[in-house]
Design a protein around this motif. Structure first.
Motif, short mmCIF file in Angstrom:
data_model
loop_
_atom_site.label_atom_id
_atom_site.label_comp_id
_atom_site.label_asym_id
_atom_site.label_seq_id
_atom_site.Cartn_x
_atom_site.Cartn_y
_atom_site.Cartn_z
N ARG A 85 0.84 -1.21 0.00
CA ARG A 85 0.00 0.00 0.00
C ARG A 85 0.87 1.26 0.00
O ARG A 85 0.53 2.25 -0.65
N GLY A 86 1.98 1.21 0.74
CA GLY A 86 2.88 2.36 0.75
C GLY A 86 3.46 2.65 -0.62
O GLY A 86 3.52 3.81 -1.04
N MET A 87 3.86 1.60 -1.33
CA MET A 87 4.43 1.78 -2.67
C MET A 87 3.37 2.30 -3.64
O MET A 87 3.65 3.14 -4.49
N GLN A 88 2.14 1.81 -3.49
CA GLN A 88 1.06 2.28 -4.37
C GLN A 88 0.72 3.75 -4.11
O GLN A 88 0.25 4.45 -5.01
N SER A 89 0.96 4.20 -2.87
CA SER A 89 0.67 5.60 -2.55
C SER A 89 1.83 6.53 -2.89
O SER A 89 1.75 7.73 -2.64
N GLY A 90 2.92 5.96 -3.44
CA GLY A 90 4.01 6.79 -3.91
C GLY A 90 5.23 6.82 -3.01
O GLY A 90 6.17 7.56 -3.29
N MET A 91 5.26 6.02 -1.93
CA MET A 91 6.43 5.99 -1.07
C MET A 91 7.61 5.34 -1.78
O MET A 91 7.44 4.37 -2.53
#
Length: 443
Positions: free
Chosen positions: A330-336
């Motif tokens: 989820r973090g990667m999908q949110s741009g992290m």
């Protein structure tokens, strides 16, 4: 068989087994007879080869089958004798063929936790009405109009709610650049150039839009915000961060008129009234989903506040890893970035561990409710469920089910269905109080 079970902490138990020599001899004789009847030995007709010849030729296979058969019998006997709820029998250890003809071994069992159920009928649950208002339909249709809006530059006035801003910003904490003060990456909070946002409270951080209202193109302002307690980066929760903002562009949305011509163009011929009816139906479905999720969350919180018990370490580790993987995804999908994720690794593991413990506790509680109430998932229900999934994925149902069987996933799916039935049962018997406020999306 001589079987003893010594229960250990964390849902473990040590199983010790001694198989009497007469049982060993009896089972071995059955296995040898089976090989004798089926084996083809040069120089002998089928089924006529001497047993000593059979035993010599197939010695390794006979011993392997004998061990496997006796281990399975011991497990079955332990279940009957000790009334155990075993999740995993583990691998037999220290298996020995002794001089007196006995066979001994031990194994570490993983047991289901002992769950003392609280009262699960009549649990108080708060939920708003699923009635859809005209205001909600209007808001949904306005959102649709926003998708087809034209944006024009604003001249002669400052930013107002609903306008779109393009800004440059940096941030600081205690007078230092944010990442320097934190000692680790802070993601988008550290600053951006050409950042586009709509001026409403759902954009960026709570309170930002209210303070940005009134700015003109070319103006700058320091916006001080206290970071919310539920913010993902725990090091910033409750702290005041100052955002140094410069407005580069200011635009307003010009929405198309909501009439039959516009609606027909975007829907393939529908009228405004037909679109309103569709919107009402979609809002009601989404409301029911959110409210049902909210009810389930209340049930889970209720159970976890009343009941505590040990959990199997292996299961807890596995569930924690699964939750951590999901958080990272989820973090990667949110741009992290990868660096940002690694900087928050400790927080991710802690959050994942808490969620894993809650999930497992809830799962075992609901399984125990299902057992108490005689709730089961029939083979036909399971097959129908799997066939529906296969249809949704446009896969051949028989092949899909065989693949699941081969990968050992059928028991997990059946258990998920059982838990779903149990939560439906609890919700059906809950005491629901209607309230005004609808649950927020993060509840």
């Amino acid at each position: 068989m001589n079987i003893t079970v010594e229960k250990q902490p964390n849902c473990l138990a040590t199983l010790r087994v001694q198989v009497p020599s007469e049982t060993v001899q009896s089972e071995r004789a059955k296995i040898v007879s089976g090989y004798t009847a089926q084996a083809r030995i040069p120089g002998f007709r089928p089924g006529k080869a001497p047993k000593n010849v059979i035993e010599k030729k197939f010695q390794s296979a006979i011993v392997e089958e004998l061990d496997d058969r006796l281990v399975r019998q011991a497990y079955d006997e332990a279940l009957r004798q000790e009334a155990l709820k075993v999740l995993n029998f583990g691998i037999p250890q220290n298996l020995a063929h002794n001089e007196d003809g006995t066979i001994t071994f031990n194994a570490t069992l993983t047991l289901a936790p002992e769950v003392a159920l609280p009262e699960y009928k009549g649990i108080p649950v708060k939920a708003p009405s699923t009635e859809v208002t005209d205001e909600e339909i209007d808001a949904q249709l306005d959102g649709l109009r926003q998708n087809f809006a034209d944006y024009t530059d604003i001249e002669g006035r400052a930013a107002e709610a609903g306008d779109v801003l393009k800004i440059d910003f940096t941030s600081s904490l205690d007078g230092k650049p944010l990442e320097e003060a934190l000692g680790k990456p802070a993601g988008y909070l550290s600053g951006r150039e050409g950042f586009v946002m709509k001026l409403d409270e759902n954009s960026f951080l709570p309170g930002f839009s209210a303070q940005a209202a009134g700015l003109n193109v070319g103006e700058s302002k320091d916006i001080a915000l206290t970071i919310p307690e539920d913010f993902p980066l725990s090091d910033l929760r409750g702290k005041e961060v100052v955002f140094h903002v410069s407005v580069k562009e200011l635009k307003q949305a010009v929405l198309p008129e909501l009439n039959d011509e516009f609606v027909a163009k975007i829907t393939g011929g529908k009228t405004v009234e037909e679109l309103r009816a569709l919107a009402k139906q979609q809002i009601e479905i989404e409301k029911r989903r959110r409210i049902d999720d909210h009810k389930v969350n209340q049930i889970v919180e209720h159970f976890n506040s009343l009941v505590d018990f040990e959990l199997p370490d292996d299961l807890l580790r596995h569930e924690t890893q699964g939750q951590a993987d999901a958080l990272v995804q989820r973090g990667m999908q949110s741009g992290m970035t990868q660096d940002e994720i690694e900087a928050q690794q400790g927080e991710i593991i802690a959050t994942a561990g808490d969620q894993a413990r809650t999930n497992l506790k809830t799962n075992f509680i609901l399984q125990e409710i299902a057992r108490t109430e005689g709730i089961v998932v029939s083979d036909q229900e399971l097959v129908n469920h799997l066939a529906m999934i296969a249809q949704q994925r446009k896969e051949n149902p028989k092949k899909f089910i065989k693949d699941l069987q081969r990968n050992g996933r059928i028991p997990g799916i059946r258990n998920s269905m059982l838990v779903g039935k149990a939560i439906d049962f609890v919700l059906e018997h809950a005491t629901v109080e209607e309230v005004q406020d609808e649950p927020s999306s993060n509840e």
